[in-house]
Each structure stands twice: as structure tokens, then as C-alpha cells.
Design an enzyme around this catalytic site. Sequence first.
Site, PDB file in Angstrom:
ATOM      1  N   GLU A 106       0.822  -1.224   0.000  1.00 12.47           N
ATOM      2  CA  GLU A 106       0.000   0.000   0.000  1.00 12.47           C
ATOM      3  C   GLU A 106       0.853   1.271   0.000  1.00 12.47           C
ATOM      4  OE1 GLU A 106      -3.552   2.103   2.578  1.00 12.47           O
ATOM      5  OE2 GLU A 106      -2.603   0.297   3.341  1.00 12.47           O
ATOM      6  N   ASP A 107       1.958   1.259   0.757  1.00 14.88           N
ATOM      7  CA  ASP A 107       2.709   2.504   0.983  1.00 14.88           C
ATOM      8  C   ASP A 107       3.994   2.651   0.162  1.00 14.88           C
ATOM      9  OD1 ASP A 107       0.792   3.075   2.808  1.00 14.88           O
ATOM     10  OD2 ASP A 107       1.973   2.595   4.585  1.00 14.88           O
TER      11      ASP A 107
END
Length: 749
Positions: free
Chosen positions: A92-93
Site C-alpha cells: 500500500e505505501d
Amino acid sequence: MSNIQETKLTDDQLIQAEFDALLEEYLQSNHRRKVERITKAFNLANQAHAGAKRRSGEPYIIHPLAVARIVCGEMGLGSTSISAALLHDVVEDTEYTVEDIKNMFGPKIAQIVDGLTKISGGIFGEQASAQAENFRKLLLTMSDDIRVILIKIADRLHNMRTLGSMPPAKQYKIAGETLYLYAPLAHRLGLFTMKTELEDLSFKYEHPEEYKSISDKLKATEEQRNRLFNLFREPVDEKLKAMGLNYEMKARVKSVYSIWNKMEAKNVSFEDIYDIYAVRIIFDPLPGVDEKNQCWDIYSLITDIYRIRPDRIRDWVSRPKANGYQALHLTVMGPDGEWVEIQIRSRRMDEIAEKGFAAHWKYKESAVEEDTELDKWLQTITEILESPDPNALDFLDTIKLNLFSSEIFVFTPKGDMKTLPQGATSLDFAYALHTDIGNRCIGAKVNHRLVPLSHQLKSGDQVEILTSRSQEPQPEWLNFVTTARARSRIDAVLKKAKKEASKAGEEKVIAAFRKAELEANTSNLDKVSMYFGFPKREEFYYAVEKADVVLPENIKKLIKEKSDNVLFKYVKQAFGGGNKSQKKEDAKKEEEKEKPKFDKSKPYILKEEGFIRNYVLAECCKPIPGDDALGFINDDGNVVVHKRSCPIAMRLKSSFGERILNTQWSSHETAMFDATLSVKGIDSVGVLTSITKTIAEYNVNIQRLLIEANDGMFEGKIKMKVHDVEDIQHMCVALSKLKSIKSVGRIAD
């Protein structure tokens, strides 16, 4: 050495210390040693999050490490879950993809990380609009690999432990959705310790003063509790040692949140809560003796010493709860004359109770039964997911019915057993058998006795369902079903019926327009529906079909009168009548105009100048100055104020967190607010005079007083205008001192 180098060195040391602690916990577990895999996952996560910081200022990698430690030490999971926890934010990051994870760690870890990434939005992120869809994804992923939700709960637990660095509005949002969703999920999965901590932490941020007050009182009464516990345990210790048992006995204190909940539900003070602690006996079974029999042996030993309360025996040893919980509960009269609850568990039962059945049922090395109660629960949830068009919030409420349930066991006439929630009715049982049986149900025979649809079932009941082809689900059925399955099936039929009725009503309205030689355009239809108080046309059509609204002979006259009415124009504007493109443009301008008003970094001050307030009081809980409150920015840009403990506010926090404001009351010296007191007591001559005389001593305005007496007791409701919470508190104290009054408290009316 420069400051930057020093900080870096300190960060690196901190990260290494956390990782070493994780490995130490893992090596102490009884999982197969796969240190290389965990180290590889840590190195990738550390490199991927390099330079990133949390709001608290510590390196970001500390968060995945903390989640991995919870997964390992507090849930008892193995290297697959630990590695997935370390990697849970990487996709996600950072630049890494699920495919990269798959190539490096194999399909299983990649699948779990992918599941965690998919559910990071919606109710678990900033965007609340796709909430029902994201919850569907979550639950469908659960049935695929339940480790996804276990890691998600661990992730939320660490976020709650470090919530202090967040601004208050964000704290309310996160605490609200934790209490609404994560705590029930943890409870259902058997993670009792985590469920309690999640509830307590949520409560701490939502009601800091109450949390501190109860915590202080628990601390102040600790010495007295310890003294009573030692008195209680002496004779029990003697007998247990004589049995040759290896055991531990400890006092488990009720959580702050549970105490507050009981105080609120029963409208009593801390001093009136008697079951603040329970005694827990955890034993290692003697060789060759069945652990269930051993539980009953300990039970027998205790009841020889202390007087038992027969209605409080709970046998979850013979038939465990659906989340795997096993224990034998009994309540006895303690040496001080108070009732004491005792929980008897084997070491294995305690392990499951503390770390969660879900962590054990599917992932042991040896073959395990897959067809567990948890599987059945997931199957029920999957059925609900497939029901047509669930509204986001209704959908979550329906799911919560299943999350909170305690079980009863009911039988068909042929002896087939069905598991239902506590409080389930014969109608719930009908829907548990089949949707068509539920829809056609007219009653039931429970233990050969005829009972209505609303009859509450008990464990061991034999139930035969009676049906009729002419029967159809009724709206009042929703008042007495408790299972999510039944509610979703009834809702589906009622929505369909309502849609058909609205269609028929629409035809009647259009026919009336034709008769009056009027064009049935959007504008005219809106005018008529709003005249009768319906902001939505579909609701208006439904009311017409059901004859709740009777159309006038001349609709043309009604529209002309109302079009000239200034107030009607205002109502029309408020409910959104008129040209759609113009409406959108106006709404956009209004939104842009409103946005600068709300600085979420500071509390929003609730002010009143003259007759104008910069907020609206929510009708559901009617807060007044002094109440713990929060603000919700509605679609019109107005701030609607709710009590923080209000159930509606809880739903708003978990669904529209970005619209929540931290609020602060300004001084409202002249303003008056609605409040209602509930008074109960012994009926006697002059009691009404005493009550009114006491209230008259305070500067409040009684609006309505309703008192009913029955069998020597009375109950009353007093609606009044007050300045703030202090007025209420002073009045409650004064009224409670009256001889005839047994209880007095504020209620939402």
C-alpha cells in the site's frame, strides 16, 4: 558526530531492539523454526519504509514490528502470519507489488498481504462511501484465510495503543469504529483479552473523565478486593492442594468499559456494582483424567465450601461457545456475603480463551476438523453478503447482530440441532431452516405447545414451525427477530413490496395531476410531496398508496398557494427542490463557502448569540452544555452535535470519520435546553408535591410532567428546560434524597 547521525543511530538501535524482541518471542513459541523467512520479511519492510516516520516521530517500521509482535506473542500465530504482519503496509505505501511479494515469499504470504491491502480503504481508511463494499471484501477474504482479519485486528490494536499522538477528531473516528466493529470481531473470534483492551482504549479516548474516575475508584478499592480474595482462596487452596493439582488461582477485575456499561444500563453508581471481580482457576489436568471431569471435580470441591447460586451455572465445558470458548462458570456466596463468580478452565482452555480459537482451528500441523462453528458463522455472513442492495449502515448493523451473539441450541422434531443467538424467537428458527419457511411462518409449536412468532426460545427446546401459503413478512416482524439472516430476508421482501406500493402510489398521483390538467413534472411533484412533509417522492407515493395521505380534489390550487409562500420556498430549497444543475452549482458554492469554517486541529466552539446558534442539536440524544459531545458536518454544512456515547454518533464515527469535529461548549448562561428526567419510587401521599417543590428550587422551566402509579410504585417523566448538565446533576442529587424516590436519572426522550 552530527545530530542527524546520532538520531539515525538511535533509530537503528530502536528498530534492532524491537526485531530482537520479536525473534525472542517467536523462538519461545512451539512453532517450527523459520527465522530466515521472518528476517527476510523484516529486511524488506525495513528497506521499503526507510526514512518514513509515524506521527509520533518514531520510524514507521516500528509499527509493522509491533503488529508482528502482537500476532506472535498475543495471538500465538506462526512465521506465515508474522511475515505477513511485517509486510502488511509494504504494497500500500511503497513501490512493491503483490507480485513482488509472491516471488520473494510465495503465494500464501502474498495472498494475506493482498487481502490486507484490499481492505485498507473503506471503513478501515478515510473513504467511508464504499464502506459496505469493503466490509464485504473483508468478510469474503476471512472465509478464504482468516489470518487476514487477525492481522488487521492486531494492526488496529497497535494503532489504539498509540492513539495519543492523533488530534481529537481523528481519535473519535478511530475509537468509534474500533468499538463499533473491531471489538465485536475480536470477541467473535475468541480474542477476549484484545476485545477488552480495544473497548477500554476506545472508552479512554471517547470519555476521558469517566475513564479516569472509574480507574481511580478501582485503584482505591484494590486493597479491599485483595483482602477479600485472600479470605476466599484460603479454604479452596487447601482442598485443591489435597487433590494434587498443579493450578493457579487469580482474581480477574472487570474492565473499566464493562463497569461503565453496567452503570449506564442499570443507572447505578460505581459503588452499586458488586461483580467487579471474578475468581479464575486454571489447572493442568492430572494424567489419565478427562479435563471436563476435572472441571466438575473442582466445582464439587468449591460447592462443599461455599453456598452456590443455582441459576448462575454456565456449562461451556460440555458445549463450547461458537468462538471456541470453554470454561465452567459458577457463582457462590463469598465470605463477605457478596456473590462471587468463579471460572474453572484447563490450561488448554485458557490458552484458547486468551489467544483466540481462530488462531488454532485451521493452522496446526496435524489434521484439524474444518467444519467448526466458526465456519458456520462465516457461511451465514457470506449469505448476508449476497442479499440484494444492503445499505452500508444497515448492513453493518445486521452483521453486528451476529458478531455479538451468545448461543442457544434448539432441535427440530426429527432431532436435528440448530445453533441460534441468545434471545432468538420461533421466527428466527423458521428462517434458520429455510427462507421460504420463514416467509410463510404463522406460528410454532415449542415442546408441543402452540406459541406466537415472537416467542423467545431456550436451549433444549424442540420446535415445529407452522406455515401458511397466504402468509407474507410483515414490518413488525423486524421488532422481534434477532438473527442477521432473518432480518436480511424480511428486509428484502419488505423493500420489494414497498417498491411496488410506491409505484402504485405514483400512478395515483399522476392520475390526480392529469385530472387537474397539470403537468406531472419533477418540480410540481416535489412541491406536492414536500407540502405533505415528504422530502423523498418515493416515501410520498408509498403514503398515498397506503392511504396515509389523501390527495385534495384540486391539486392545482395547492401548488399555486404553496409556490407563493416564502416559507415553502425555503423548505423546498432545504430539501433540494428545483432545477438540478442549479442545485448542484449552489451546493458546490455553498460547500466552498463552508469549508474554511472548520479547522480540525482546534476544537469547534459551540456558541449561542441571541437566538442564533452555530450548531444544531441532534434529536436522537439531545446533548446539553456539559455533556461529552462531538460535531458532525451534515450535507448542508451545518454542525450537528451528538453526545459521544450516542449510538447514532457511533455509526457516524465509524462511517463518516472525515466529517467529525472535536467540539467545546462556550458558556450558555441565558440559553435553555431540553432535558428529561426519569423518576421511580414508592407511591405515597404528597410525593408529586415534593418532586415539583424540589425542582422549583432550581432555575428551570418544567414543560411536561407525567406520573403513573401502579401496585404501590410510581414511574414518572419530567421534561424541562435547563442551562447545562450541572442543573441536572444538582436536581438528581436533591431528588434522590427524598424518602419516596428510589431512582432518578436523565434519559433521552
